[in-house]
Write a protein that holds these residues in place. Structure first.
Motif, PDB file in Angstrom:
ATOM      1  N   LYS A  46       0.822  -1.216   0.000  1.00  0.00           N
ATOM      2  CA  LYS A  46       0.000   0.000   0.000  1.00  0.00           C
ATOM      3  C   LYS A  46       0.859   1.270   0.000  1.00  0.00           C
ATOM      4  O   LYS A  46       0.628   2.181  -0.798  1.00  0.00           O
ATOM      5  N   SER A  47       1.838   1.325   0.896  1.00  0.00           N
ATOM      6  CA  SER A  47       2.665   2.536   0.973  1.00  0.00           C
ATOM      7  C   SER A  47       3.539   2.676  -0.265  1.00  0.00           C
ATOM      8  O   SER A  47       3.761   3.788  -0.761  1.00  0.00           O
ATOM      9  N   THR A  48       4.020   1.556  -0.773  1.00  0.00           N
ATOM     10  CA  THR A  48       4.811   1.592  -2.006  1.00  0.00           C
ATOM     11  C   THR A  48       3.985   2.188  -3.145  1.00  0.00           C
ATOM     12  O   THR A  48       4.458   3.051  -3.890  1.00  0.00           O
ATOM     13  N   PHE A  91       1.589  11.894   5.048  1.00  0.00           N
ATOM     14  CA  PHE A  91       2.451  10.763   5.361  1.00  0.00           C
ATOM     15  C   PHE A  91       2.021  10.090   6.657  1.00  0.00           C
ATOM     16  O   PHE A  91       1.374  10.695   7.497  1.00  0.00           O
ATOM     17  N   GLN A  92       2.479   8.839   6.800  1.00  0.00           N
ATOM     18  CA  GLN A  92       2.277   8.146   8.063  1.00  0.00           C
ATOM     19  C   GLN A  92       3.091   8.839   9.159  1.00  0.00           C
ATOM     20  O   GLN A  92       2.587   9.122  10.225  1.00  0.00           O
ATOM     21  N   ASP A  93       4.366   9.108   8.866  1.00  0.00           N
ATOM     22  CA  ASP A  93       5.105   9.964   9.790  1.00  0.00           C
ATOM     23  C   ASP A  93       4.926  11.393   9.294  1.00  0.00           C
ATOM     24  O   ASP A  93       4.767  11.644   8.109  1.00  0.00           O
ATOM     25  N   ALA A 167      -3.177   9.926   0.894  1.00  0.00           N
ATOM     26  CA  ALA A 167      -3.164   9.852   2.352  1.00  0.00           C
ATOM     27  C   ALA A 167      -2.878   8.425   2.798  1.00  0.00           C
ATOM     28  O   ALA A 167      -3.578   7.493   2.409  1.00  0.00           O
ATOM     29  N   ASP A 168      -1.827   8.260   3.595  1.00  0.00           N
ATOM     30  CA  ASP A 168      -1.429   6.937   4.080  1.00  0.00           C
ATOM     31  C   ASP A 168      -1.821   6.819   5.547  1.00  0.00           C
ATOM     32  O   ASP A 168      -1.148   7.338   6.416  1.00  0.00           O
ATOM     33  N   GLU A 169      -2.924   6.154   5.807  1.00  0.00           N
ATOM     34  CA  GLU A 169      -3.480   6.035   7.160  1.00  0.00           C
ATOM     35  C   GLU A 169      -3.408   7.365   7.892  1.00  0.00           C
ATOM     36  O   GLU A 169      -2.784   7.468   8.951  1.00  0.00           O
TER      37      GLU A 169
END
Ligand code: ADP
Ligand code: MG
Length: 240
Positions: A46-48, A91-93, A167-169
């Protein structure tokens, strides 16, 4: 015009014996006004996928197009411009700059694009207000809670005329009420004509999307239309 198009995208991380085939032939198109949720187990790619869509990473094979532009044809500088002007990335972070205030963090992408500082600050103030952070403009990240920092990151991602919201989580560090506000914000940006991709493991969040794509081991294993309406899901007794 299709905002995001992935054509038979593969991504291999690393090489040799430790190579990881994170994506194995992903084809996906996201239109203006469309929000696509991506779900799948941890490590499914997913993030990739999101990093490739935002031009933060390049495919090993296949191509990624944003507003009809093939990102593989762009050099680093041109790619950075596309990212800054067209892509809003949560980002997630959080990646807030510690030495900048909340308003400066939010205004940064505009200032990098040559928007006058005063105008950029005014736009940043209203973006902070949209995420309920009136009065926090001159705070530094370490003077804010995790949830507040996340909302600053979201204000920064949504500022300006972004065509593509990734948007990643994005609700990871947020309580459910704030998380819902963030999804509402992404949804309204998409309703205004942006295209959105939302990675989430929460079906209630995916319910905000028009379409859900399920990933497993780097391939799309299923797609679904809209899940039940979020209002139904969030209503008391409406959760499945
Ligand atoms: P997800 O976001 O669905 O959890 P990722 O896209 O982060 O999945 O990762 C997909 C696969 O690729 C995983 O096996 C992960 O370990 C691997 N991977 C991701 N990024 C890298 C990297 N930079 N180097 C090596 N392997 C990576
Ligand atoms: Mg991930």
């Amino acid at each position: 015009m299709t905002v995001l198009e992935l054509r038979d995208v593969h991504r291999v991380h690393g090489s040799g014996e430790t190579a990881v085939h994170a994506l194995r032939g992903i084809t996906l198109a996201v239109e203006p006004g469309e929000l696509v949720a991506v779900m799948g187990p941890s490590g499914s790619g997913k993030s990739t996928l999101l990093n490739l869509a935002g031009g933060l990473d390049r495919p090993s094979q296949g191509s990624v197009h944003v507003d009809g532009v093939d990102l593989s044809g762009l050099g680093r500088r041109a790619l950075a411009t596309v990212r800054r002007q067209r892509v809003g990335y949560v980002f997630q972070d959080l990646n807030l700059l510690a030495s900048l205030t909340a308003a400066e963090n939010v205004a940064l992408p505009l200032e990098l694009d040559g928007v006058a500082a005063r105008k950029a600050r005014a736009l940043a103030a209203s973006a902070l207000s949209e995420v309920d952070l009136d009065g926090y403009a001159s705070r530094f990240p370490d003077e804010m809670s995790g949830g507040q920092q996340q909302r600053v990151a979201i204000a920064r991602a949504l500022i300006g005329k972004r065509r593509l919201i990734l948007a990643d989580e994005p609700t990871g560090a947020l309580d459910s009420q704030t998380g819902e506000a963030v999804l509402r914000l992404i949804r309204s940006k998409v309703d205004d004509g942006a295209a959105g991709v939302l990675v989430t493991h929460d079906a209630r969040h995916a319910a905000w999307a028009d379409r859900v794509v399920f990933l497993r081991d780097g391939v799309v294993v299923d797609t679904a239309g809209p899940l039940d309406q979020p209002d139904e899901l969030l209503a008391p007794g409406g959760a499945r």
